[in-house]
Scaffold this motif. Sequence first.
Motif, PDB file in Angstrom:
ATOM      1  N   LEU A   1      10.747   6.151  -9.306  1.00  0.00           N
ATOM      2  CA  LEU A   1      10.869   7.416  -8.869  1.00  0.00           C
ATOM      3  C   LEU A   1       9.962   8.052  -7.715  1.00  0.00           C
ATOM      4  N   ALA A   2      10.450   7.431  -5.849  1.00  0.00           N
ATOM      5  CA  ALA A   2       9.131   7.151  -4.860  1.00  0.00           C
ATOM      6  C   ALA A   2       9.839   8.816  -4.975  1.00  0.00           C
ATOM      7  N   ASP A   3       8.169   9.425  -3.938  1.00  0.00           N
ATOM      8  CA  ASP A   3       8.369  10.670  -3.501  1.00  0.00           C
ATOM      9  C   ASP A   3       6.979  10.605  -2.132  1.00  0.00           C
ATOM     10  N   VAL A   4       7.876  11.459  -1.457  1.00  0.00           N
ATOM     11  CA  VAL A   4       6.403  11.459   0.362  1.00  0.00           C
ATOM     12  C   VAL A   4       6.754  13.046   0.486  1.00  0.00           C
TER      13      VAL A   4
ATOM     14  N   GLN B   1       0.157   3.099 -11.099  1.00  0.00           N
ATOM     15  CA  GLN B   1      -0.468   3.641  -9.861  1.00  0.00           C
ATOM     16  C   GLN B   1      -0.332   2.617  -9.011  1.00  0.00           C
ATOM     17  N   ALA B   2      -0.387   2.844  -7.254  1.00  0.00           N
ATOM     18  CA  ALA B   2      -0.612   1.706  -6.768  1.00  0.00           C
ATOM     19  C   ALA B   2      -1.432   1.337  -5.154  1.00  0.00           C
ATOM     20  N   GLY B   3      -2.816   1.799  -5.882  1.00  0.00           N
ATOM     21  CA  GLY B   3      -3.316   1.793  -4.307  1.00  0.00           C
ATOM     22  C   GLY B   3      -3.920   0.143  -4.819  1.00  0.00           C
ATOM     23  N   SER B   4      -4.219  -0.662  -3.776  1.00  0.00           N
ATOM     24  CA  SER B   4      -4.685  -2.374  -3.765  1.00  0.00           C
ATOM     25  C   SER B   4      -6.144  -2.455  -2.789  1.00  0.00           C
ATOM     26  N   SER B   5      -6.657  -0.912  -1.961  1.00  0.00           N
ATOM     27  CA  SER B   5      -7.600  -1.242  -1.469  1.00  0.00           C
ATOM     28  C   SER B   5      -8.923  -0.729  -2.748  1.00  0.00           C
ATOM     29  N   SER B   6      -9.767  -1.041  -2.358  1.00  0.00           N
ATOM     30  CA  SER B   6     -11.277  -1.431  -2.918  1.00  0.00           C
ATOM     31  C   SER B   6     -10.963  -0.257  -3.793  1.00  0.00           C
TER      32      SER B   6
ATOM     33  N   VAL C   1       7.985   9.235 -12.695  1.00  0.00           N
ATOM     34  CA  VAL C   1       7.973  10.681 -11.032  1.00  0.00           C
ATOM     35  C   VAL C   1       6.737  10.469 -10.654  1.00  0.00           C
ATOM     36  N   THR C   2       7.692  10.171  -9.120  1.00  0.00           N
ATOM     37  CA  THR C   2       5.592  10.464  -8.064  1.00  0.00           C
ATOM     38  C   THR C   2       5.512  11.791  -8.304  1.00  0.00           C
ATOM     39  N   ALA C   3       4.244  12.129  -7.809  1.00  0.00           N
ATOM     40  CA  ALA C   3       3.840  13.317  -7.701  1.00  0.00           C
ATOM     41  C   ALA C   3       2.393  13.005  -6.982  1.00  0.00           C
TER      42      ALA C   3
ATOM     43  N   GLY D   1     -10.280  12.321   4.315  1.00  0.00           N
ATOM     44  CA  GLY D   1     -10.511  10.445   4.356  1.00  0.00           C
ATOM     45  C   GLY D   1      -9.765   9.862   2.862  1.00  0.00           C
ATOM     46  N   HIS D   2      -9.406   9.159   3.395  1.00  0.00           N
ATOM     47  CA  HIS D   2      -8.648   7.772   2.624  1.00  0.00           C
ATOM     48  C   HIS D   2      -9.830   7.558   0.835  1.00  0.00           C
ATOM     49  N   ASP D   3     -11.299   7.372   1.086  1.00  0.00           N
ATOM     50  CA  ASP D   3     -11.579   7.619   0.252  1.00  0.00           C
ATOM     51  C   ASP D   3     -11.646   9.241  -0.783  1.00  0.00           C
TER      52      ASP D   3
ATOM     53  N   GLY E   1      -2.502   4.824   4.099  1.00  0.00           N
ATOM     54  CA  GLY E   1      -2.805   3.370   3.067  1.00  0.00           C
ATOM     55  C   GLY E   1      -2.923   2.426   3.896  1.00  0.00           C
ATOM     56  N   ARG E   2      -4.061   1.492   3.181  1.00  0.00           N
ATOM     57  CA  ARG E   2      -4.944   0.408   3.826  1.00  0.00           C
ATOM     58  C   ARG E   2      -4.369  -1.034   3.572  1.00  0.00           C
ATOM     59  N   THR E   3      -3.326  -0.998   2.103  1.00  0.00           N
ATOM     60  CA  THR E   3      -2.535  -1.646   1.709  1.00  0.00           C
ATOM     61  C   THR E   3      -1.350  -2.330   2.560  1.00  0.00           C
ATOM     62  N   ALA E   4      -0.246  -1.545   3.723  1.00  0.00           N
ATOM     63  CA  ALA E   4       0.375  -1.534   4.178  1.00  0.00           C
ATOM     64  C   ALA E   4      -0.334  -2.580   5.618  1.00  0.00           C
TER      65      ALA E   4
ATOM     66  N   ILE F   1       0.767   8.250  -9.678  1.00  0.00           N
ATOM     67  CA  ILE F   1       0.195   8.979  -8.838  1.00  0.00           C
ATOM     68  C   ILE F   1      -0.035   8.704  -7.909  1.00  0.00           C
ATOM     69  N   VAL F   2      -0.764   9.721  -6.469  1.00  0.00           N
ATOM     70  CA  VAL F   2      -0.220   8.778  -5.548  1.00  0.00           C
ATOM     71  C   VAL F   2      -1.479  10.199  -4.416  1.00  0.00           C
ATOM     72  N   THR F   3      -1.785  10.027  -3.637  1.00  0.00           N
ATOM     73  CA  THR F   3      -2.617  10.865  -2.794  1.00  0.00           C
ATOM     74  C   THR F   3      -2.268  10.934  -1.893  1.00  0.00           C
ATOM     75  N   GLY F   4      -0.960  10.387  -1.449  1.00  0.00           N
ATOM     76  CA  GLY F   4      -0.270  10.494   0.065  1.00  0.00           C
ATOM     77  C   GLY F   4      -0.900  10.333   1.119  1.00  0.00           C
ATOM     78  N   TYR F   5      -0.378   9.712   2.579  1.00  0.00           N
ATOM     79  CA  TYR F   5      -0.592   8.903   3.117  1.00  0.00           C
ATOM     80  C   TYR F   5      -0.291   9.727   4.878  1.00  0.00           C
ATOM     81  N   LEU F   6       0.029  10.658   5.247  1.00  0.00           N
ATOM     82  CA  LEU F   6       0.853  11.520   5.901  1.00  0.00           C
ATOM     83  C   LEU F   6       0.264  12.632   5.793  1.00  0.00           C
TER      84      LEU F   6
ATOM     85  N   ARG G   1     -10.005  10.837  -1.010  1.00  0.00           N
ATOM     86  CA  ARG G   1      -8.772  10.587  -1.906  1.00  0.00           C
ATOM     87  C   ARG G   1      -8.662  10.643  -3.362  1.00  0.00           C
ATOM     88  N   TYR G   2      -9.371   9.344  -3.066  1.00  0.00           N
ATOM     89  CA  TYR G   2      -9.202   8.732  -4.770  1.00  0.00           C
ATOM     90  C   TYR G   2     -10.547   9.594  -5.410  1.00  0.00           C
ATOM     91  N   ASP G   3     -11.668  10.386  -5.178  1.00  0.00           N
ATOM     92  CA  ASP G   3     -12.703  10.672  -5.799  1.00  0.00           C
ATOM     93  C   ASP G   3     -12.171  12.463  -6.054  1.00  0.00           C
TER      94      ASP G   3
END
Length: 467
Positions: A56-59, A226-231, A103-105, A153-155, A337-340, A134-139, A157-159
């Motif tokens: 289940l995605a969630d945004v 998880q779904a990040g593909s950036s470095s 489930v996405t949160a 900032g993108h990076d 997000g970087r990968t899209a 596990i997501v950190t959002g993109y909007l 969020r991962y920290d």
Amino acid sequence: MAREILFNAFAMNCVGHQSPGLWRHPDDRTTDYTSLAYWADLARLLERGKFDALFLADVLGAYDVYGGTPDAALRGGVQVPVNDPMMLVSAMALVTDHLGFGVTANLSYEPPYVFARRLSTLDHLTKGRIGWNIVTGYLDSAARGMGESRQRGHDDRYDVADEFLAVVYKLWQESWDDDAVAADKARGVYADPALVHRVTHRGAHYDVDAIHLAEPSPQRTPVLFQAGSSSKGRDFAARHAECVFVSGPSAKVIAPRVAAIRAAALPYGRGREAIKIFSMMTVIIGVTEAEAQTKLVAQRALASPEGGLVLMSGWTGVDFSQFDLDDEVRHVENDAGRTAMDNITRADPGRTWTVREVAQHVALGGIGPLIVGTPSQVADALEAWVDETDVDGFNLAFTIMPGSFADIVDYLVPELQRRGRYKRAYREGSLRHKLFQDGPRLKVPHPAVRRDKIGIKQEQDAETVTA
Ligand SMILES: Cc1cc2nc3c(=O)[nH]c(=O)nc-3n(C[C@H](O)[C@H](O)[C@H](O)COP(=O)(O)O)c2cc1C
């Protein structure tokens, strides 16, 4: 012998999900998404097809990058309105025995102490079938809803995510000993206080000084997706993820990403079997080729290219309404997000995309490939994709709900079973056990598991536990 292919169904608590406009199709039921019966029916269907999990995605936030307003998203029902996915899980768990729930949160907007209890609750109620994407959002719109002017900032969020995980791992794994619950009616002791430990954490983003509120659940830590593909995203996945979602339009784009994730995990002691990788895929199946093509034509006629660009603008942070439809898409880097963006620019230098092509492609199932054909043709394509990319399975997006999944269950699954590429029965046990033949609990070298707690020397710890 060739591996069995894993299947997740990809859906969201809204109309349409990744096929904007198709909620208008006469066979589509997604406008019933506010009813529990709709979700219970879907869960039963997926379990009949022995799907591994419903993802289940969630945004959080509305898709308002396109044209600078949420108007197009609202008009077209493009992932807004959107309801909370977690609320669906208990009802679906009640009508199934084996189906997993990923489930996405978004961890950016809630405290780990509260979140950890919600997931423990669902792990109890599903008897160990819960996973967390596990997501950190993109909007930025989500950040504005939470009183910030824009997202981190993108990076960064991962920290923050790293620290969030350090906290929830401690709550899930370390607060309650396995034998802390006595439930001893004769002595009148429910839990032994000596076996329930306070978690203390002082970090850059979170401070916690508390016991976990839930008693140990079957898996303790949910299966981590998880779904990040950036470095930065890849390094995060390499350390934490048990299942990784990748998405791209061709095997040429996906194969190096899969190889990079697997290579990044090795230094953390996590080999080929530690991470299951799922590729996004959309299939339109007909009993004959002609039937499949007829379905495609009818669906294309209702798919909304504008909706496709609304999604793409949200994922990339680039307003696609400002371009001419025949413009070629050029790479931009920002804090979404970087990968899209990579998918349609840098990932395959041999393939350029116009805005029109992106709009039409994304409107039918998203940025993953679209395969149209008979059950046997689709099975051939999936097998070839697995061979070329080394993924373990697919996140199957739908175009028509529940028709897309019914066709998979009734036609594609039996075809793959005949080929020995799909399970004939579920394994018993938790979601982790079903996926990895191991579990229900995480084990070393996963960073959720403290080596010092089980007598293993902490030499090369990958995690950032900041107790
Ligand atoms: C298959 C797939 C599903 C995703 N689902 C969600 C989602 O439900 N919610 C969300 O906020 N992000 C979702 N994402 C976005 C990722 O969490 C991440 O932001 C994105 O892949 C970009 O990460 P990167 O910049 O590290 O490459 C998804 C990505 C993929 C590939």
